[in-house]
Design an enzyme around this catalytic site. Structure first.
Site, short mmCIF file in Angstrom:
data_model
loop_
_atom_site.label_atom_id
_atom_site.label_comp_id
_atom_site.label_asym_id
_atom_site.label_seq_id
_atom_site.Cartn_x
_atom_site.Cartn_y
_atom_site.Cartn_z
N ASP A 158 0.76 -1.20 0.06
CA ASP A 158 0.01 0.19 0.06
C ASP A 158 0.89 1.18 0.09
O ASP A 158 2.13 1.23 0.11
CB ASP A 158 -0.90 0.12 1.32
N GLU A 184 -9.29 13.98 6.26
CA GLU A 184 -10.37 15.06 6.96
C GLU A 184 -9.98 16.00 7.98
O GLU A 184 -10.26 17.15 7.90
CB GLU A 184 -11.78 14.23 7.37
N LYS A 222 -17.50 16.16 -1.80
CA LYS A 222 -16.07 15.73 -2.01
C LYS A 222 -15.87 14.55 -2.57
O LYS A 222 -16.58 13.63 -2.22
CB LYS A 222 -15.32 16.27 -0.92
N LYS A 224 -6.91 -5.47 -4.48
CA LYS A 224 -5.47 -5.68 -4.12
C LYS A 224 -5.23 -7.12 -3.86
O LYS A 224 -4.47 -7.66 -3.98
CB LYS A 224 -5.51 -5.03 -2.59
N ASP A 238 -1.14 -0.61 6.28
CA ASP A 238 -1.62 -0.24 7.24
C ASP A 238 -2.89 0.16 7.83
O ASP A 238 -3.24 0.30 8.94
CB ASP A 238 -0.78 1.14 7.71
N ASP A 280 -6.40 -2.78 3.75
CA ASP A 280 -5.33 -3.74 3.30
C ASP A 280 -5.57 -5.07 4.03
O ASP A 280 -4.62 -5.98 3.63
CB ASP A 280 -4.03 -3.15 3.68
#
Length: 1109
Positions: free
Chosen positions: A381, A459, A524, A733, A752, A756
């Site tokens: 990652d 954020e 957003k 992934k 992390d 993942d």
């Protein structure tokens, strides 16, 4: 399946739900012995040893006492059972503590204290601040008037930041007195393990509200093992209890991972078993032939006049028992013990301790450490793994105006400050989205300052930046948000939150401005999703150019959009959205469809750019691991341009002319197929060039490639060293990791965050970074630590040492059993091929368990062929482990031949020296056994690379133990060895025999090893020589070979897993001859590899280098 939970009404709630008693134990007092034995005998080898032990109970066929097999078998099973019992008892104590905690529940309108294990589904559970939540409950009320509470979920996902939970809308405002008599029903799914999802609905009974159902989500739940924080009290109804809670359902036993070394050992063991069967059949037939034709010629032997029907099987079965020690019963226990210690080395390694975050390295999986030394692909990652995950707002583009370009920091840009002071509408809207559209929770710290808690670092960076620009998120209570903008108080009500998902890649909120009463949609998200939903005529290209510019700087970008809503349109849409939210089937897709109805015709305001710095030493780590022949794939959800810049910065890819980046793209399957074929053609043409070629692909194209062009994409994966996969989902992934695994490469996945976890669990080795996104990845991983740079030491030091030691321990354990077995077979030719044992039962049992186990175990725990510093500075030598050169059919054949050679030496010397002496068989047996013990002692010494006091004590102390024990047994009249040691040790022929055995058995091996290390050395031999001559010179190599650090070992598919080149001194081959396409030392030239000039080399080293060119 659905579950109906009646609130505060046990009588109406079905009684088939489990109680709240938590049980994580595997056994109980009644089933422990049978269940544990069943598990142990589920393994083929254990069944085999049990069969041998049972056969030894037949006196007619057993050549030795049954104790020689039953003793070790019982000891090994007892050790395994004791370990299981101890672990299970620890789980029992933990469960008992949790189950007997006192909690408050409501019974018949009165709060009552009971034990946690007595809670039942439907009970109203009352919680106070800092209480641990005893089961999964739906929140119905809190001490806060807006129905809000805070929980800590660190026990579940490792995140220490507090999260907010809210009561369902119908329950907001209910008093504590009303809650005591609360009645209603919750319709929810049957228990599952998804801690991020709860699709349910609630209906309260009159007089509280009408009979309408209201949606419930995970935000309305308090899950087991979380803690209530910063909230005076909260209450909720138990919906899942005991082992049916989401946490309880998630506590599955992970699939055991089989390492490459273990897989090879299984194959070698199978080969030994087949060889053993063949030997037994041959010797059994030979023995029966001898019986038929020779037994009557031997006058001193008596045989029954009439044979039984089973006599033909007696000799083969006797040889089967005699040869059963070919496969040592202790090899698995020895390996498990050694691997446990290897994992502790990782836990204790202070070089992998991150002082900044107070995070030590943790080895959660104790069985796969040797796989670290054989890693060929690392899939990683980006955010939080390669980068710090410390976000800083740097630049933005609003309505075509760039802020922060000149100073490099938008927060100090006077133009942006002036625009806010002048309250430019587009700038104010932009800042409102930064401040309101998020999950950030503000709270006052002890000193009165305002702090923010956020689940997303992006954020938090945006909210902090807005606060520095004087738009401060000052309060968020329930659905009400309060801002302080240039001293003015702005109040908004968040009517709906359109959550971010990996498919939508955007987040929106519907808010009502209290000052005007108007409705607004604030959005957003990623540029490709926002650009599709803006209205015609918006400056899409202008914003796209800004995003490209920011991405070139390696910044993370987001697009911001706005829409004013019509009251009537919103009212109509809200009905659709609420229906989707309350749906019990396909809720997520229905909500996504509803969101699309509102997210359209948006006003495009601009884009933000956030910086996420690389972690310390990431480029050096990747460069070193690349020199070790490891290929890298970057799997990220970021924009392609950003990923490319980060990849360039951290040595993932190289700029022209040294490197070339090829793009795979297409909107249809045909386009993707053509793009992949083009890249493959380029790779084939340039296969002979030294240029580093990589490819980049986005998530949409990847989906098409995996679905329609999987075979071609797999071929590409085999040829390419580096890949950048952008905008990929967690499932993609994991699928990519599985793709590389399917090509028979050893994979390591590192990440992390919670996104993942899937790929970490899919890989052969999973590594988690204990970062700012919590501990979900670290908890799901086999290994975890605080920084990416520790991966270098994990692989090069711990992985390589573990592989070397495991290979030695496994093969040596089999070798020493083969030696004693072959001596027995040779003796059978002097005993009429009868299957008679030369050694007594006690000696056979002690040989493997005591006499030969200690030296090899200590050596396999402490031996280092090279210093750690040398290994870190010469990553190229990892190739020997990656290619499986220490345990494979070739190396094992050498050990096998060595065992035959040593058995012949021991037997021939013993028989010849005592050929004309009148001695008992027990005396000859003791001479042969002593010869085996002395051979083992010297063999361990010549195989040891680094000596410590412990190793010397283990080797020579073991010899002393052998003599002490046998002298003690010689004092007993009942052990069958009365006075034997006094007789043999007093005979000079005994010591002469041992001298001949050691010289004849060890001399040739020592000579071969000396010749290879001196006149035909491989890379490791040369480094060992340099360490002995000048350790400082070795440490200087890194600086002198930095110019050639990009030279990586050629990794072609044709040579993968097929080159076996044992490093052991008895190897049948000399040098390190490798296929020309895979020649290690031709890739790493002498000037690159050695830390001094050619003129300063000794003639010996010149000769060594010339031999390997």
């Amino acid at each position: 399946m659905k579950r109906f939970v009646y609130i505060n009404d046990r009588d109406r709630t079905p009684g088939h739900h489990c109680c709240n008693k938590v049980s994580n134990t595997k056994y109980n007092i009644f089933n422990f012995i049978p269940k544990n034995l069943w598990e142990q005998f589920s393994r083929f080898m254990n069944k085999y040893f049990l069969l041998i032990a049972i056969l030894q109970l037949w006196p007619l066929i057993t050549p030795v006492s049954p104790a020689s097999t039953w003793g070790p078998l019982i000891v090994i099973f007892a050790v395994s059972a004791t370990k299981e019992a101890w672990d299970d008892y620890g789980r029992y104590c933990s469960d008992k503590e949790f189950n007997e905690k006192i909690v408050w529940v409501v019974k018949k309108g009165v709060k009552t204290q009971i034990q946690a294990q007595e809670i039942e589904v439907g009970d109203l559970v009352w919680l106070y601040e800092n209480d641990e939540i005893p089961c999964d409950v739906v929140l119905l009320g809190t001490s806060e008037s807006v129905g809000l509470c805070y929980i800590e979920t660190s026990a579940m996902d490792g995140e220490t930041d507090l999260k907010t939970r809210v009561t369902p809308k119908p329950c907001v405002g209910l008093t504590s007195a009303e809650l005591l008599t609360h009645k209603g029903v919750i319709e929810c799914p049957e228990p599952d393990r998804d801690i991020l999802r709860f699709d349910a609905r609630l209906r309260l009974f009159p007089p509280f509200i009408d009979n309408d159902f209201h949606p419930l989500s995970i935000k309305n739940t308090l899950l087991q093992s979380c803690y209530l924080r910063n909230t005076e009290w909260a209450c909720g109804v138990a919906v899942y209890t005991g082992n049916e809670t989401k946490l309880g359902m998630s506590k599955g036993v992970a699939e055991p991972k089989l390492t490459a070394a273990d897989a090879m050992l299984d194959k070698l063991t199978t080969a030994i078993f087949i060889f053993q069967v063949v030997v037994v059949l041959i010797l059994g037939v030979a023995g029966n032939i001898w019986n038929n034709y020779e037994k009557n010629k031997v006058w001193y032997l008596r045989f029954p006049k009439q044979s039984e029907w089973y006599d033909f099987f007696v000799i083969p079965l006797r040889f089967e028992l005699l040869c059963s020690i070919m496969i040592p019963i202790s090899v698995k226990v020895s390996l498990d013990l050694a691997k446990s210690v290897y994992s502790k080395y990782i836990d204790w390694d202070l070089h992998m301790y991150d002082q900044q975050t107070n995070t030590p390295a943790v080895a959660a999986n104790t069985a796969i450490s040797e796989d670290l030394g054989q890693i060929e692909y690392i899939l990683t990652d980006k955010t939080g793994t390669l980068t710090e995950n410390v976000m800083l707002f740097k630049r933005c583009c609003i309505h075509g105006v760039y802020y922060g370009n000149e100073s490099g920091d938008a927060l100090t840009d006077q133009g942006l400050k002036d625009a806010l002071l002048e309250k430019v509408p587009e700038v104010v809207k932009f800042m409102l989205i930064m401040t309101v559209n998020n999950t950030v929770v503000p709270h006052l710290s002890g000193n009165g300052s305002l702090k923010y808690q956020a689940q997303s670092q992006d954020e938090e960076a945006l909210v902090q930046a807005a606060a520095q620009l004087h738009m401060v998120l000052s309060s968020k209570k329930g659905t009400f948000v309060e801002l302080n903008f240039l001293g003015d108080i702005l109040e908004f009500e968040m009517l709906n939150v359109l959550d971010f998902t990996s498919d939508r890649k955007r987040m929106s909120v519907v808010v009502r401005d209290h000052s005007t009463g108007r409705l607004h949609l604030l959005t957003k998200g990623a540029d490709e999703t926002i650009f599709r939903i803006v209205r015609a005529g918006e400056p899409v290209q202008q914003v796209a150019d800004a995003i490209d510019q920011y991405s070139q700087l390696g910044l993370r970008t987001l697009c911001f959009a706005w829409r004013d809503l019509d009251e009537q349109e919103y009212t109509s849409w809200a009905i659709t959205f609420n229906e989707a939210s309350a749906s019990m089937t396909e809720r997520e897709s229905k909500i996504a469809d509803a969101c699309q109805l509102l997210e359209r015709d948006l006003e495009l305001l601009g884009a933000s750019a956030v910086e996420d710095k690389l972690q310390d030493a990431v480029p050096d780590t990747i460069a070193s691991l690349r020199k070790a022949g490891i290929n890298f794939w970057l799997l990220t959800g970021d924009k392609q341009t950003t990923a490319i810049q980060i990849a360039l910065a951290c040595n993932f890819i190289r700029a022209e002319p040294e490197g070339q980046l090829l793009s795979i793209q297409g909107s249809t399957s045909n386009d993707v197929a053509a793009s992949i074929e083009r890249v493959l053609e380029i790779l084939r043409i340039r296969s002979s060039e030294s240029k580093d070629v990589a490819f980049v692909i986005d998530g949409f194209t990847l989906e098409l490639a995996l679905k329609y062009e999987r075979e071609a994409f797999t071929e590409l994966a085999l040829l390419i060293k580096t890949a950048l996969c952008c905008r990929v989902t967690p499932s993609q992934k994991a699928e990519l990791v599985g793709l590389v695994k399917s090509c028979d490469y050893r994979t390591l996945a590192i990440g992390d965050g919670g996104n993942d976890v899937k790929m970490i669990q899919e890989a052969h080795v999973g590594v988690g970074i204990s970062g700012r996104e919590g501990l979900q990845a670290a908890r799901a991983a086999d290994y975890s630590f605080g920084k990416f740079k520790f991966l270098k030491r994990l692989i090069l030091v711990h992985g390589r040492y573990s592989y070397n030691r495991t290979a030695f321990l496994a093969q040596y354990s089999i070798y020493k059993s083969l030696v004693i077995c072959f001596v027995q077979i040779l003796f059978s030719f002097l005993s009429g091929v009868s299957g008679t044992s030369l050694f007594n039962s006690l000696s056979l049992m002690a040989y493997n368990v005591v006499y030969t186990s200690i030296p090899v175990m200590v050596t396999s725990l402490l031996d280092k062929d090279l210093l750690e510093k040398t290994v870190m500075e010469h990553p190229e030598i990892l190739y020997f482990a990656q290619a499986g050169r220490l345990i494979n059919p070739s190396t094992f054949a050498c050990w096998f031949i060595r065992s035959i050679f040593h058995a012949i030496v021991v037997f021939v010397v013993t028989v010849r020296v005592y050929a004309y002496d009148k001695c008992e068989m027990v005396e000859m047996s003791m001479v042969a056994l002593s010869g085996c013990i002395w051979l083992q002692a010297f063999l361990v010494l010549i195989e040891t690379n680094s000596f410590t006091v412990c190793q010397y004590l283990a080797v020579w102390g073991n010899v002393v133990i052998f003599y002490v024990l046998n002298f003690i047994l010689s004092l007993s009249k009942h052990a069958g060895m009365h006075t034997i040691m006094f007789r043999v040790c007093g005979d000079p022929a005994y010591w002469f025999s041992l001298l001949l055995i050691v010289v004849a058995g060890i001399g040739p091996l020592a000579a071969i090893k000396y010749y290879r290390s001196t006149y035909s050395p491989n890379a490791i031999n040369m480094l060992q020589l340099l360490e002995r001559q000048d350790p400082i010179a070795v440490s200087l190599e890194a600086s002198e070979s930095s110019s050639s650090s990009a030279r990586a070992v050629s990794r072609t598919n044709s040579s993968h897993g097929s080159v076996y080149e044992p490093l052991l001194p008895e190897s049948l081959k000399s040098g390190i001859a490798v296929a020309s396409s895979d020649n290690f030392l031709s890739e790493v030239s002498s000037s690159d590899f050695l830390p001094f000039s050619p003129n300063s080399r000794t003639p010996l080293l010149n000769h060594a280098m010339n031999n390997n060119k």
